[in-house]
Scaffold this motif. Structure first.
Motif, short mmCIF file in Angstrom:
data_model
loop_
_atom_site.label_atom_id
_atom_site.label_comp_id
_atom_site.label_asym_id
_atom_site.label_seq_id
_atom_site.Cartn_x
_atom_site.Cartn_y
_atom_site.Cartn_z
N ASN A 1 0.92 -1.27 0.06
CA ASN A 1 0.02 -0.01 -0.06
C ASN A 1 0.80 1.40 0.08
OD1 ASN A 1 -2.52 1.43 -0.08
ND2 ASN A 1 -2.17 1.77 2.33
N ALA A 2 0.60 2.15 -0.82
CA ALA A 2 1.68 3.06 -1.19
C ALA A 2 0.75 4.38 -0.69
CB ALA A 2 2.00 3.49 -2.63
N LEU A 3 1.57 5.43 -0.09
CA LEU A 3 1.03 6.84 0.09
C LEU A 3 1.48 7.70 -0.90
CD1 LEU A 3 -0.10 8.99 2.03
CD2 LEU A 3 2.13 9.21 3.14
N PRO B 1 -8.09 12.90 -5.64
CA PRO B 1 -8.01 13.73 -4.17
C PRO B 1 -9.31 13.69 -3.36
CG PRO B 1 -7.07 14.87 -5.92
CD PRO B 1 -7.55 13.93 -6.83
N ASN B 2 -8.93 13.18 -2.28
CA ASN B 2 -10.10 13.29 -1.30
C ASN B 2 -11.40 12.68 -1.89
OD1 ASN B 2 -11.30 13.78 1.25
ND2 ASN B 2 -12.03 15.70 0.53
N SER B 3 -11.20 11.50 -2.71
CA SER B 3 -12.22 10.79 -3.23
C SER B 3 -12.12 9.31 -3.43
CB SER B 3 -12.42 11.42 -4.78
OG SER B 3 -13.18 10.68 -5.49
N GLY B 4 -12.85 8.54 -3.70
CA GLY B 4 -12.98 7.14 -3.98
C GLY B 4 -12.89 7.02 -5.40
N THR B 5 -12.96 7.99 -6.37
CA THR B 5 -12.96 7.62 -7.92
C THR B 5 -11.56 7.06 -8.21
OG1 THR B 5 -14.52 9.66 -8.19
CG2 THR B 5 -13.30 8.48 -9.98
N GLN C 1 -3.44 10.12 -0.65
CA GLN C 1 -4.47 8.83 -1.05
C GLN C 1 -3.62 7.57 -0.91
OE1 GLN C 1 -6.55 11.49 -1.44
NE2 GLN C 1 -7.68 9.85 -2.24
N GLY C 2 -3.90 6.28 -0.75
CA GLY C 2 -3.61 5.03 -1.11
C GLY C 2 -3.39 4.71 -2.36
N GLY C 3 -2.86 3.59 -2.48
CA GLY C 3 -2.73 3.15 -3.90
C GLY C 3 -1.43 2.10 -3.86
#
Length: 447
Positions: free
Chosen positions: A176-178, A388-392, A432-434
């Motif tokens: 899991n990346a920041l 940003p600040n979203s789940g999209t 965000q994570g990713g």
């Protein structure tokens, strides 16, 4: 500083670097600032002396004792079961082989939007003439230059034939990346200092700041630098932010431009580049030149710890709003971050992005900053994250073309959004994570 003195300083630091290289090779988490903070006060111009094995002090030496009364022999107790010794687990390798099918949205991304950035990376890698790496990049870069068709499907086949994906992985095995964001801000200022507003200086590197690249001596620490100043025959840490700001009037010859807002100036130092609108309407561009060597301390985290902001409010916009509402507390808050960035004036101010650490203009939405200890500068990186600040979902091919003091670790990236207020709004909200996959040509793959 006379030239012979500078050479003596560098020679002493080289010897110190050799004595520190062993420990650094085992702990790659050290930053140059942390390293200097640990050893700066004791780095002498001469090589550090190797400590001798410890000897017992006078009070610890064996003493003659008077005969003691004989004690009865104690019974021998059965030894209990001994606990097995803990076996240290090796850290997981930062690059894990992956398949193209592992990359979410790889087949759907318009990779042609990243193509100009990839060609710029190739030119930079070729220009640097890196003997160890350029031959490995050269076949892919030369084929890229020769491609006639550059539609997304053709370019996707090119990357799949010339590169292999590797998942960037944390030492604990997690992937899991920041992923944060940054941008190029616009400030208001002037070449001369104003009496009321335009009175906060953007400084060029001072003459007494000494920077030594440890990679000149120890390849294992090629991305670390020591920064400090000379006091007598010692190298000590350079002044922290509070001392630099408190003596700005003594640095008039180092002022590039004056700006009207200390908060915007603080965030300019975090972003690393920006533009200043001058009174005649022209834009002046400034970019990162050097840093005082102190580690960056998050003022947003400090405000949360003090109860001044809630965690969800600690965005760039939230911090700026707090600063405007508490001008009496502003100086103390800003000085709690000892890091200070110095700038240089850059040519132009057109549509191109600012130059990153690779030396090429950054592409909004397609360039990222990375930790070069784990991700090669210039490499394509596939980023899977959210808006940003979203789940999209946001899945796209990007280029590793910049670095940053706060970008530490394999699974870490800073997303460049571009120039101006809209880009700043996105960058300020992005945390965000990713997951991240670096694409490497044959020969650069980890062993």
């Amino acid at each position: 500083m006379p030239n012979f003195q500078t050479k003596a300083v560098r020679s002493g630091l080289r010897q110190s670097a050799l004595s520190l290289a062993g420990s650094l090779a085992h702990d790659r988490r050290h930053s140059s600032a942390a390293l200097l903070a640990a050893v700066g006060a004791s780095l002498l111009l001469a090589a550090c002396a190797t400590p001798r094995p410890s000897q017992p002090s006078v009070s610890e030496a064996p003493q003659a004792c008077a005969p003691q009364a004989t004690c009865p022999v104690c019974p021998v107790c059965a030894a209990g079961p001994s606990a097995p010794a803990a076996v240290p687990q090796p850290a997981v390798k930062p690059l894990q082989a992956a398949r193209w099918s592992d990359l979410p949205g790889w087949a759907d991304d318009d990779v042609s939007a990243a193509w100009p950035g990839f060609l710029a990376s190739c030119r930079a890698l070729a220009g640097k003439g890196q003997a160890a790496q350029w031959p490995l990049w050269r076949p892919a870069c030369e084929e890229a230059q020769a491609l006639k068709k550059t539609d997304a499907a053709t370019l996707r086949r090119f990357f799949e034939s010339r590169f292999a994906p590797y998942l960037l992985t944390n030492p604990d095995g997690g992937s899991n990346a920041l992923i944060t964001g940054y941008y190029e801000p616009l400030l208001t200022g002037g070449r001369t200092r104003g009496k009321i507003k335009i009175r906060f200086p953007v400084l060029a590197p001072p003459d007494d700041l000494i920077t030594v690249d440890l990679g000149d001596v120890v390849p294992e620490v090629k991305n670390l630098r020591l920064r400090g100043r000379l006091v007598g025959k010692k190298i000590v840490p350079y002044y922290p932010r509070a001392e630099i700001v408190g003596h700005e009037e003594e640095r008039g010859d180092r002022v590039l431009v004056w700006v009207d807002d200390p908060v915007e100036l603080f965030f300019l130092q975090i972003q690393g580049s920006g533009r200043v609108r001058l009174p005649d309407g022209t834009l002046m561009r400034v970019g990162y030149a050097d840093q005082n060597g102190h580690p960056y301390q998050s003022i947003g985290r400090l405000l949360v710890e003090r109860g001044e902001l809630k965690l969800e409010q600690a965005s760039m916009q939230g911090i700026q709003a707090w600063a405007r509402a508490h001008p009496d507390k502003l100086t103390e808050l800003l000085n709690s971050n000892p890091s200070y960035v110095f700038f240089r004036e850059l040519p132009g101010g057109g549509d191109e992005g600012p130059p990153g650490a690779l030396g090429v203009p950054l592409t909004p939405g397609r360039s990222i900053a990375i930790d070069p200890r784990f991700t090669a500068l210039g490499a394509p990186v596939f980023v899977s994250t959210t808006q940003p600040n979203s789940g999209t979902p946001m899945n796209r091919l990007m280029l590793a073309q910049d670095t940053g003091g706060a970008i530490r670790g394999p699974a870490r990236a800073d997303f460049f959004w571009g120039f101006g207020a809209e880009a700043g709004a996105k960058a300020g909200r992005m945390k965000q994570g990713g997951r991240l996959w670096v694409l490497l040509p044959p020969g650069l793959a980890p062993k």
